[in-house]
Design a protein around this motif. Structure first.
Motif, PDB file in Angstrom:
ATOM      1  N   LYS A   1     -55.155  11.071 -80.787  1.00  0.00           N
ATOM      2  CA  LYS A   1     -54.207   9.981 -80.512  1.00  0.00           C
ATOM      3  C   LYS A   1     -53.318  10.327 -79.319  1.00  0.00           C
ATOM      4  O   LYS A   1     -53.080   9.486 -78.446  1.00  0.00           O
ATOM      5  N   SER A   2     -52.854  11.571 -79.256  1.00  0.00           N
ATOM      6  CA  SER A   2     -51.980  11.981 -78.151  1.00  0.00           C
ATOM      7  C   SER A   2     -52.707  11.970 -76.805  1.00  0.00           C
ATOM      8  O   SER A   2     -52.084  11.814 -75.760  1.00  0.00           O
ATOM      9  N   LEU A   3     -54.034  12.135 -76.845  1.00  0.00           N
ATOM     10  CA  LEU A   3     -54.839  12.144 -75.619  1.00  0.00           C
ATOM     11  C   LEU A   3     -55.488  10.790 -75.326  1.00  0.00           C
ATOM     12  O   LEU A   3     -56.230  10.653 -74.356  1.00  0.00           O
ATOM     13  N   CYS A   4     -55.206   9.802 -76.199  1.00  0.00           N
ATOM     14  CA  CYS A   4     -55.736   8.439 -76.033  1.00  0.00           C
ATOM     15  C   CYS A   4     -57.267   8.390 -76.053  1.00  0.00           C
ATOM     16  O   CYS A   4     -57.895   7.719 -75.232  1.00  0.00           O
ATOM     17  N   VAL A   5     -57.856   9.154 -76.980  1.00  0.00           N
ATOM     18  CA  VAL A   5     -59.302   9.116 -77.196  1.00  0.00           C
ATOM     19  C   VAL A   5     -59.546   8.987 -78.695  1.00  0.00           C
ATOM     20  O   VAL A   5     -58.653   9.236 -79.505  1.00  0.00           O
ATOM     21  N   SER A   6     -60.759   8.622 -79.062  1.00  0.00           N
ATOM     22  CA  SER A   6     -61.093   8.554 -80.484  1.00  0.00           C
ATOM     23  C   SER A   6     -61.261   9.971 -81.027  1.00  0.00           C
ATOM     24  O   SER A   6     -61.482  10.925 -80.274  1.00  0.00           O
ATOM     25  N   GLU A   7     -61.169  10.090 -82.328  1.00  0.00           N
ATOM     26  CA  GLU A   7     -61.369  11.403 -82.949  1.00  0.00           C
ATOM     27  C   GLU A   7     -62.792  11.901 -82.699  1.00  0.00           C
ATOM     28  O   GLU A   7     -63.010  13.089 -82.473  1.00  0.00           O
ATOM     29  N   GLY A   8     -63.757  10.996 -82.707  1.00  0.00           N
ATOM     30  CA  GLY A   8     -65.140  11.370 -82.427  1.00  0.00           C
ATOM     31  C   GLY A   8     -65.307  11.914 -81.018  1.00  0.00           C
ATOM     32  O   GLY A   8     -66.025  12.900 -80.799  1.00  0.00           O
ATOM     33  N   THR A   9     -64.651  11.287 -80.055  1.00  0.00           N
ATOM     34  CA  THR A   9     -64.710  11.756 -78.665  1.00  0.00           C
ATOM     35  C   THR A   9     -64.070  13.131 -78.549  1.00  0.00           C
ATOM     36  O   THR A   9     -64.603  14.024 -77.878  1.00  0.00           O
ATOM     37  N   LEU A  10     -62.942  13.326 -79.215  1.00  0.00           N
ATOM     38  CA  LEU A  10     -62.284  14.629 -79.196  1.00  0.00           C
ATOM     39  C   LEU A  10     -63.213  15.698 -79.761  1.00  0.00           C
ATOM     40  O   LEU A  10     -63.362  16.773 -79.174  1.00  0.00           O
ATOM     41  N   LYS A  11     -63.856  15.389 -80.888  1.00  0.00           N
ATOM     42  CA  LYS A  11     -64.763  16.354 -81.505  1.00  0.00           C
ATOM     43  C   LYS A  11     -65.929  16.690 -80.584  1.00  0.00           C
ATOM     44  O   LYS A  11     -66.383  17.834 -80.536  1.00  0.00           O
ATOM     45  N   TRP A  12     -66.425  15.708 -79.821  1.00  0.00           N
ATOM     46  CA  TRP A  12     -67.510  15.968 -78.870  1.00  0.00           C
ATOM     47  C   TRP A  12     -67.026  16.907 -77.771  1.00  0.00           C
ATOM     48  O   TRP A  12     -67.716  17.863 -77.399  1.00  0.00           O
ATOM     49  N   HIS A  13     -65.821  16.649 -77.253  1.00  0.00           N
ATOM     50  CA  HIS A  13     -65.254  17.539 -76.238  1.00  0.00           C
ATOM     51  C   HIS A  13     -65.076  18.950 -76.801  1.00  0.00           C
ATOM     52  O   HIS A  13     -65.389  19.938 -76.117  1.00  0.00           O
ATOM     53  N   LEU A  14     -64.578  19.061 -78.031  1.00  0.00           N
ATOM     54  CA  LEU A  14     -64.399  20.376 -78.649  1.00  0.00           C
ATOM     55  C   LEU A  14     -65.739  21.098 -78.783  1.00  0.00           C
ATOM     56  O   LEU A  14     -65.836  22.299 -78.490  1.00  0.00           O
ATOM     57  N   HIS A  15     -66.761  20.373 -79.187  1.00  0.00           N
ATOM     58  CA  HIS A  15     -68.113  20.933 -79.289  1.00  0.00           C
ATOM     59  C   HIS A  15     -68.544  21.513 -77.939  1.00  0.00           C
ATOM     60  O   HIS A  15     -69.073  22.636 -77.869  1.00  0.00           O
ATOM     61  N   ASN A  16     -68.318  20.767 -76.869  1.00  0.00           N
ATOM     62  CA  ASN A  16     -68.686  21.226 -75.526  1.00  0.00           C
ATOM     63  C   ASN A  16     -67.865  22.437 -75.098  1.00  0.00           C
ATOM     64  O   ASN A  16     -68.395  23.388 -74.516  1.00  0.00           O
ATOM     65  N   ILE A  17     -66.564  22.395 -75.389  1.00  0.00           N
ATOM     66  CA  ILE A  17     -65.682  23.519 -75.051  1.00  0.00           C
ATOM     67  C   ILE A  17     -66.130  24.779 -75.772  1.00  0.00           C
ATOM     68  O   ILE A  17     -66.262  25.847 -75.162  1.00  0.00           O
ATOM     69  N   TYR A  18     -66.374  24.670 -77.073  1.00  0.00           N
ATOM     70  CA  TYR A  18     -66.800  25.831 -77.859  1.00  0.00           C
ATOM     71  C   TYR A  18     -68.104  26.405 -77.311  1.00  0.00           C
ATOM     72  O   TYR A  18     -68.257  27.619 -77.217  1.00  0.00           O
ATOM     73  N   GLY A  19     -69.027  25.531 -76.956  1.00  0.00           N
ATOM     74  CA  GLY A  19     -70.297  25.991 -76.401  1.00  0.00           C
ATOM     75  C   GLY A  19     -70.129  26.715 -75.075  1.00  0.00           C
ATOM     76  O   GLY A  19     -70.732  27.764 -74.845  1.00  0.00           O
ATOM     77  N   LYS A  20     -69.295  26.158 -74.208  1.00  0.00           N
ATOM     78  CA  LYS A  20     -69.086  26.768 -72.895  1.00  0.00           C
ATOM     79  C   LYS A  20     -68.364  28.102 -73.001  1.00  0.00           C
ATOM     80  O   LYS A  20     -68.622  29.004 -72.202  1.00  0.00           O
ATOM     81  N   LEU A  21     -67.461  28.222 -73.974  1.00  0.00           N
ATOM     82  CA  LEU A  21     -66.717  29.470 -74.136  1.00  0.00           C
ATOM     83  C   LEU A  21     -67.431  30.468 -75.047  1.00  0.00           C
ATOM     84  O   LEU A  21     -67.022  31.617 -75.146  1.00  0.00           O
ATOM     85  N   GLY A  22     -68.482  30.015 -75.724  1.00  0.00           N
ATOM     86  CA  GLY A  22     -69.221  30.893 -76.616  1.00  0.00           C
ATOM     87  C   GLY A  22     -68.446  31.246 -77.876  1.00  0.00           C
ATOM     88  O   GLY A  22     -68.498  32.374 -78.345  1.00  0.00           O
ATOM     89  N   VAL A  23     -67.713  30.261 -78.405  1.00  0.00           N
ATOM     90  CA  VAL A  23     -66.926  30.468 -79.625  1.00  0.00           C
ATOM     91  C   VAL A  23     -67.329  29.433 -80.666  1.00  0.00           C
ATOM     92  O   VAL A  23     -68.079  28.500 -80.369  1.00  0.00           O
ATOM     93  N   ARG A  24     -66.803  29.588 -81.888  1.00  0.00           N
ATOM     94  CA  ARG A  24     -67.189  28.694 -82.975  1.00  0.00           C
ATOM     95  C   ARG A  24     -66.093  27.737 -83.415  1.00  0.00           C
ATOM     96  O   ARG A  24     -66.363  26.784 -84.136  1.00  0.00           O
ATOM     97  N   ASN A  25     -64.846  28.019 -83.025  1.00  0.00           N
ATOM     98  CA  ASN A  25     -63.762  27.193 -83.533  1.00  0.00           C
ATOM     99  C   ASN A  25     -62.557  27.194 -82.602  1.00  0.00           C
ATOM    100  O   ASN A  25     -62.560  27.853 -81.566  1.00  0.00           O
ATOM    101  N   ARG A  26     -61.525  26.449 -83.023  1.00  0.00           N
ATOM    102  CA  ARG A  26     -60.304  26.270 -82.245  1.00  0.00           C
ATOM    103  C   ARG A  26     -59.616  27.613 -81.971  1.00  0.00           C
ATOM    104  O   ARG A  26     -59.201  27.882 -80.844  1.00  0.00           O
ATOM    105  N   VAL A  27     -59.493  28.449 -82.982  1.00  0.00           N
ATOM    106  CA  VAL A  27     -58.835  29.747 -82.819  1.00  0.00           C
ATOM    107  C   VAL A  27     -59.602  30.604 -81.812  1.00  0.00           C
ATOM    108  O   VAL A  27     -59.000  31.226 -80.932  1.00  0.00           O
ATOM    109  N   GLY A  28     -60.918  30.607 -81.925  1.00  0.00           N
ATOM    110  CA  GLY A  28     -61.734  31.358 -80.977  1.00  0.00           C
ATOM    111  C   GLY A  28     -61.565  30.850 -79.555  1.00  0.00           C
ATOM    112  O   GLY A  28     -61.499  31.634 -78.611  1.00  0.00           O
TER     113      GLY A  28
END
Length: 75
Positions: free
Chosen positions: A36-63
């Motif tokens: 909501k704070s980024l003006c995107v849907s929760e699904g879109t945010l989750k897709w971005h997080l998936h991409n971020i985790y993949g690019k950084l080689g981590v599994r979660n937000r803390v990583g």
């Protein structure tokens, strides 16, 4: 330009939006609130997080936060 961790290993460059989301991960907001704070849907945010985790080689937000700190990605 990718960030080098060690010889022969590079991290794929994050998009501008992915970088913005990565910085926002340090907040205490859950996915719904962060989306909501980024003006995107929760699904879109989750897709971005998936991409971020993949690019950084981590599994979660803390990583992702820890990896960003190690790589000095302004998190």
């Amino acid at each position: 330009m990718a960030n080098e961790l060690m010889p022969g290993y590079e991290i794929e460059k994050l998009t501008k939006r992915e970088s913005q989301i990565l910085v926002s991960l340090n907040s205490d907001l859950n996915n719904k609130e962060l989306a909501k704070s980024l003006c995107v849907s929760e699904g879109t945010l989750k897709w971005h997080l998936h991409n971020i985790y993949g690019k950084l080689g981590v599994r979660n937000r803390v990583g992702a936060i820890k990896k960003a700190e190690v790589l000095e990605l302004s998190c």
